[in-house]
Design a protein around this motif. Structure first.
Motif, PDB file in Angstrom:
ATOM      1  N   VAL A 185     -39.896  20.325  34.012  1.00 48.80           N
ATOM      2  CA  VAL A 185     -39.905  19.238  33.019  1.00 48.80           C
ATOM      3  C   VAL A 185     -39.464  19.805  31.670  1.00 48.80           C
ATOM      4  N   VAL A 186     -38.428  19.226  31.109  1.00 45.99           N
ATOM      5  CA  VAL A 186     -37.904  19.668  29.810  1.00 45.99           C
ATOM      6  C   VAL A 186     -37.676  18.433  28.949  1.00 45.99           C
ATOM      7  N   ASN A 187     -37.987  18.554  27.689  1.00 48.10           N
ATOM      8  CA  ASN A 187     -37.708  17.470  26.740  1.00 48.10           C
ATOM      9  C   ASN A 187     -36.244  17.553  26.282  1.00 48.10           C
ATOM     10  N   GLY A 188     -35.457  16.590  26.769  1.00 52.12           N
ATOM     11  CA  GLY A 188     -34.092  16.463  26.264  1.00 52.12           C
ATOM     12  C   GLY A 188     -34.067  15.556  25.045  1.00 52.12           C
ATOM     13  N   LEU A 189     -32.935  15.452  24.424  1.00 54.72           N
ATOM     14  CA  LEU A 189     -32.821  14.655  23.203  1.00 54.72           C
ATOM     15  C   LEU A 189     -31.632  13.720  23.323  1.00 54.72           C
ATOM     16  N   SER A 190     -31.913  12.431  23.152  1.00 50.81           N
ATOM     17  CA  SER A 190     -30.850  11.428  23.248  1.00 50.81           C
ATOM     18  C   SER A 190     -30.676  10.726  21.910  1.00 50.81           C
ATOM     19  N   VAL A 191     -29.472  10.244  21.668  1.00 53.11           N
ATOM     20  CA  VAL A 191     -29.117   9.626  20.388  1.00 53.11           C
ATOM     21  C   VAL A 191     -28.841   8.149  20.612  1.00 53.11           C
ATOM     22  N   TYR A 192     -29.344   7.331  19.699  1.00 50.83           N
ATOM     23  CA  TYR A 192     -29.114   5.893  19.726  1.00 50.83           C
ATOM     24  C   TYR A 192     -28.321   5.500  18.471  1.00 50.83           C
ATOM     25  N   ASP A 193     -27.218   4.846  18.679  1.00 49.25           N
ATOM     26  CA  ASP A 193     -26.369   4.414  17.564  1.00 49.25           C
ATOM     27  C   ASP A 193     -26.490   2.897  17.431  1.00 49.25           C
ATOM     28  N   LEU A 194     -27.133   2.436  16.357  1.00 47.38           N
ATOM     29  CA  LEU A 194     -27.320   1.008  16.114  1.00 47.38           C
ATOM     30  C   LEU A 194     -26.233   0.426  15.211  1.00 47.38           C
ATOM     31  N   GLY A 195     -25.265   1.226  14.857  1.00 55.13           N
ATOM     32  CA  GLY A 195     -24.217   0.772  13.961  1.00 55.13           C
ATOM     33  C   GLY A 195     -24.520   1.170  12.537  1.00 55.13           C
ATOM     34  N   ASP A 196     -25.591   0.606  11.969  1.00 56.61           N
ATOM     35  CA  ASP A 196     -25.960   0.939  10.596  1.00 56.61           C
ATOM     36  C   ASP A 196     -27.012   2.038  10.537  1.00 56.61           C
ATOM     37  N   HIS A 197     -27.488   2.480  11.711  1.00 60.15           N
ATOM     38  CA  HIS A 197     -28.503   3.530  11.749  1.00 60.15           C
ATOM     39  C   HIS A 197     -28.385   4.296  13.060  1.00 60.15           C
ATOM     40  N   VAL A 198     -28.420   5.610  12.942  1.00 63.77           N
ATOM     41  CA  VAL A 198     -28.351   6.483  14.111  1.00 63.77           C
ATOM     42  C   VAL A 198     -29.605   7.341  14.120  1.00 63.77           C
ATOM     43  N   PHE A 199     -30.286   7.390  15.276  1.00 57.75           N
ATOM     44  CA  PHE A 199     -31.491   8.208  15.370  1.00 57.75           C
ATOM     45  C   PHE A 199     -31.569   8.798  16.777  1.00 57.75           C
ATOM     46  N   ALA A 200     -32.475   9.762  16.935  1.00 58.86           N
ATOM     47  CA  ALA A 200     -32.652  10.429  18.229  1.00 58.86           C
ATOM     48  C   ALA A 200     -34.127  10.399  18.620  1.00 58.86           C
ATOM     49  N   ARG A 201     -34.365  10.510  19.906  1.00 57.68           N
ATOM     50  CA  ARG A 201     -35.730  10.600  20.411  1.00 57.68           C
ATOM     51  C   ARG A 201     -35.732  11.500  21.643  1.00 57.68           C
ATOM     52  N   PRO A 202     -36.874  12.126  21.947  1.00 62.13           N
ATOM     53  CA  PRO A 202     -36.935  12.954  23.158  1.00 62.13           C
ATOM     54  C   PRO A 202     -37.019  12.100  24.420  1.00 62.13           C
ATOM     55  N   SER A 203     -36.464  12.629  25.486  1.00 64.97           N
ATOM     56  CA  SER A 203     -36.549  11.997  26.807  1.00 64.97           C
ATOM     57  C   SER A 203     -36.910  13.074  27.818  1.00 64.97           C
ATOM     58  N   ARG A 204     -37.841  12.735  28.704  1.00 68.22           N
ATOM     59  CA  ARG A 204     -38.257  13.701  29.727  1.00 68.22           C
ATOM     60  C   ARG A 204     -37.165  13.861  30.766  1.00 68.22           C
TER      61      ARG A 204
END
Length: 816
Positions: free
Chosen positions: A586-605
């Motif tokens: 089990v490793v915490n990967g990191l994914s990026v979400y692009d909402l157009g006016d805001h870009v952020f990331a969150r961990p995913s298992r």
């Protein structure tokens, strides 16, 4: 779509931190490219000169535009391409406006009637600023002509000459009638002249004979009267013809007299106006044609009739044909025009001939010819949005024709589409000497270049705008000049040193690189304008760094609701993310979400599991049709790495699966490849992974960790989760060493690393990442072909050998 990689190219520079020499932990000083206030060239933006049509950081595009402005051939038009929000329109308009001031002002254009064919108006070119004067001169000339002709034809001189002609005709007619009367009386007849013409009748003793008297005459006498009457009737016809000829001759003499009087009257008037245009031969030619047309239409104009003394022509006056349509005018010292057309329909670009309804019939005249943007830009520059032009096929095709053949035609759109329309005007084309600048995306330029054969022939210059520039001393100075320009443009408070330094850092944050500045300057401009609001609310006299920081945070706050909702789900345990303890596979990967006016990331298992078999690595996302092509490629690379490292002396007998837990959306990109490989290696080595460390990075088949995009956001996203669950000091993120210069972490995170509450690890290969995650040495390959005992790779190799033996045992035929 969840984005696992927004690929950022390696900048071609040596890594600023070598994990093999200094260890994987990155010092806090390298986590952000700070800008000290002392690096700013002035205390406030008031002391910095603003830009004057300069293009900040776009030297490549500038050279292309310079070439286009120097080449005179009409096929060297420009396509300006670049990423969104780089200020393409503003930059092009500013630069061309500055260049245009030094170029000659183009001619004025006017439309006048061709008196031989009124359906095809002629166009005249005049020096700049003189078109309006010509229109005024012709209007005054028409009024003067009406007045002077009326005076001339009502003058005593003209009336005397006309009366003299009439008297001469009357004398000739009287003499002719006298001769005829003598002949008639000599034959015994009387001549009767009345309103119905001339007639004769037999007479006796000076009076007409009655019918009874004529019948009472003898046969011989009646025969004589009959013969004489026939002769006299012939004479009457001859005299009538002579009198008609006299009338016709009188009319011709009167017409010649009127023409003579009109010519004498018009001559001085036209000579005066022609004297103003000795250097403009087309105008002199038009005035000459106008004078001849007036002389030819004297009978229609009839200035000798009553009621012609009124000043100025009426609405539908026969004098309207002499009016001048001031089509395009330019100030004499205005330089070349720069025109931007926001709605490039065919009429807006190429003009039109309007019509008006009169008595239920559509009519038009020269006054209703309207110019388009290309007419107004002729002799200068026309700026168009490529996507907008392509939405109007007629406009796009007409634009290419105009550039190819060098002329601007005004045509009825209905006729082009095969629709029957009312007869209109066909104005003479105007020569085209205009540089067209299209603005669009790189993809649109590529599409046009490939699929439109004419495009590459008439748009030979490509000005490619970059979205970033180096952050050297010269570039910082230019960036501050841009900030000064924004303050003056919007009448904002000046920015102090700290504020400009913070904005320089913000420019690097947007560029995603410590040694770069963004050229998406509209984003920076918005922050400056918002910082001005906060400064005014606080009663400050200048915009400080704190005001800039507040504007940045407020902008993020307006758009980060989805990010906060996800963090809330993680805190509530709905999304299973652990930043404490250890787990195998089990490793915490990191994914990026692009909402157009805001870009952020969150961990995913990211979880991996292994079993006996030879199915290789199964991508669950792909099997569920949630994985994109690039993500699938990353999984195949993992299989290649396992074969390269562990299947040189034995077959790879393995069935494994990889999955993003609680992922219900499309997954694309390969930046999670390193996390996936680490999860798989953890399962193969049966070694637990530290859950407080997240991983990002792509991998090669040889285990190299490759750079990815949005590294800063990924670290910040994982830091927020760690902060929610409690910072332990051992948590952190593993990133590719090649991405170190891309880091522009928030000051809060830099401070946490400085206080040893958080960590950033830079690695060059997957072995270094596994050592950080497990705390166990990776192990090198020894001369005997085995890995160091007890190492990660040794444990993996032993697992694969055991799986291979088991597979041969359960599948002996296939194993043989």
């Amino acid at each position: 779509m969840k984005r696992w990689n927004r690929t950022s190219l390696n900048r071609g520079k040596k890594n600023i931190w070598d994990p093999s020499l200094h260890g994987p932990k990155v010092p806090w000083r390298l986590l952000r490219g700070t800008c000290r206030p002392s690096q700013i060239p002035a205390d406030t933006t008031e002391q910095i000169p603003q830009l004057d049509g300069e293009i900040v950081g776009q030297k490549r595009a500038l050279r292309a535009l310079e070439l286009a402005t120097r080449v005179s051939e009409r096929d060297y038009n420009v396509f300006v391409s670049g990423p969104a929000r780089t200020g393409k329109t503003f930059l092009v308009t500013s630069y061309l406006s500055r260049v245009a001031r030094g170029l000659p002002t183009p001619s004025d254009w006017v439309y006048v009637n061709d008196f031989k064919d009124l359906d095809r108006p002629k166009v005249l070119s005049l020096p700049p600023g003189r078109g309006r004067q010509l229109r005024k001169d012709v209007e005054n000339l028409v009024k003067d002509v009406q007045v002077e002709l009326t005076k001339a034809f009502h003058a005593d001189r003209y009336q005397l000459l006309r009366d003299k002609l009439q008297a001469e005709l009357d004398r000739a007619r009287t003499e002719l009638l006298r001769d005829l009367e003598r002949k008639v009386e000599a034959e015994g007849f009387l001549l009767n002249v009345g309103g119905e013409g001339m007639s004769i009748s037999a007479a006796r003793e000076g009076r007409p004979m009655s019918d009874e008297e004529v019948r009472g005459l003898g046969e011989e006498e009646r025969a004589r009267l009959q013969m004489s009457g026939d002769m006299l009737h012939a004479e009457l016809s001859k005299v009538a013809r002579e009198m008609q000829a006299m009338d016709r001759n009188l009319r011709e003499q009167e017409a010649a007299l009127r023409e003579k009087v009109a010519r004498e009257t018009l001559g001085p008037l036209f000579q005066t106006v022609e004297g103003f245009y000795q250097d403009v031969e087309p105008v002199r030619g038009f005035l000459g044609e106008m004078q001849q047309d007036i002389l030819a239409r004297l009978e229609e104009l009839a200035p000798w009739e009553e009621g012609q003394e009124e000043m100025g022509p009426p609405v539908d006056s026969p004098w309207d044909r002499y009016q001048v349509n001031l089509f395009v005018e330019h100030p004499s010292d205005g330089g070349a025009p720069v025109v931007m057309e926001p709605n490039p329909t065919y009429p807006n670009l190429f003009g039109k001939v309007e019509r008006r309804a009169e008595m239920g019939v559509l009519t038009t005249d020269i006054r209703l010819i309207r110019p388009g943007s290309i007419h107004k830009a002729n002799g200068g520059f026309l700026i168009l949005q490529a996507e907008d032009v392509l939405q109007w096929p007629l406009a796009w095709e007409a634009l290419k024709r105009a550039l190819r053949f060098g002329e601007i035609r005004i045509e009825d759109t209905g006729e082009q589409m095969g629709v029957v329309t009312a007869k209109g005007l066909s104005p003479e084309p105007i020569p085209l000497q205009c540089r067209v600048v299209l603005i669009g995306s790189p993809g649109l330029h590529q599409m046009l270049y490939i699929y439109d054969d004419q495009f590459r022939k008439i748009f030979k210059v490509k000005a490619d705008l970059d979205d970033e520039m180096d952050r050297g001393q010269e570039e910082v100075r230019a960036f501050c000049s841009y900030l000064a320009t924004v303050c003056r443009k919007w009448n904002l408070l000046p920015i102090d040193r700290a504020g400009m330094a913070r904005l320089v850092e913000y420019g690097s944050e947007l560029a995603g690189h410590q040694e770069k500045l963004t050229l998406q300057l509209s984003e920076v401009e918005d922050i400056v304008r918002e910082a001005h609001i906060w400064a005014r609310e606080n009663g400050a006299r200048m915009i400080s760094g704190d005001h800039v920081e507040q504007a940045i945070q407020e902008k993020t706050r307006r758009s980060n609701l989805p990010e906060e909702k996800i963090q809330e789900l993680i805190q509530q345990g709905v999304l299973l993310i652990s930043t404490q303890g250890k787990a195998v596979g089990v490793v915490n990967g990191l994914s990026v979400y692009d909402l157009g006016d805001h870009v952020f990331a969150r961990p995913s298992r990211v979880t991996g599991s292994i079993s006996l078999g030879r199915d290789g690595v199964l991508d669950i996302e792909r099997e569920a049709k949630l994985g994109g092509n690039i993500h699938t490629k990353g999984i195949l690379i993992l299989t290649g790495f396992l074969r390269w490292r562990f299947a040189q002396d034995k077959p790879l007998s393995l069935s494994a699966s990889l999955c993003f837990e609680q992922s219900y959306e499309d997954v694309e990109g390969d930046s999670a490849s390193c996390a996936e490989l680490c999860a798989l290696l953890s399962a193969l080595a049966d070694l637990p992974v530290d859950q407080g460390i997240a991983v990002t990075g792509a991998v090669s088949q040889h285990g190299e960790v490759l750079p990815v995009g949005d590294v800063t956001r990924k670290i910040e996203g994982f830091y927020e989760v760690c902060k929610l669950q409690g910072l332990s000091g051992s948590q952190g993120v593993v990133i590719p060493a090649a991405n170190l210069q891309d880091l522009m972490l928030r000051r809060e995170i830099v401070e946490a690393v400085k206080r040893k509450k958080f960590n950033v690890f830079a690695v060059e290969n997957v072995d270094q990442a596994m050592e950080i995650l497990t705390g166990v040495p990776a192990g090198k390959l020894q001369e005997d072909g085995a890995f160091e005992p007890g190492s990660i790779n040794d444990r993996i190799d032993e697992t694969l050998r055991r799986l291979n033996e088991l597979y041969r045992e359960y599948s002996p035929e296939e194993g043989d």
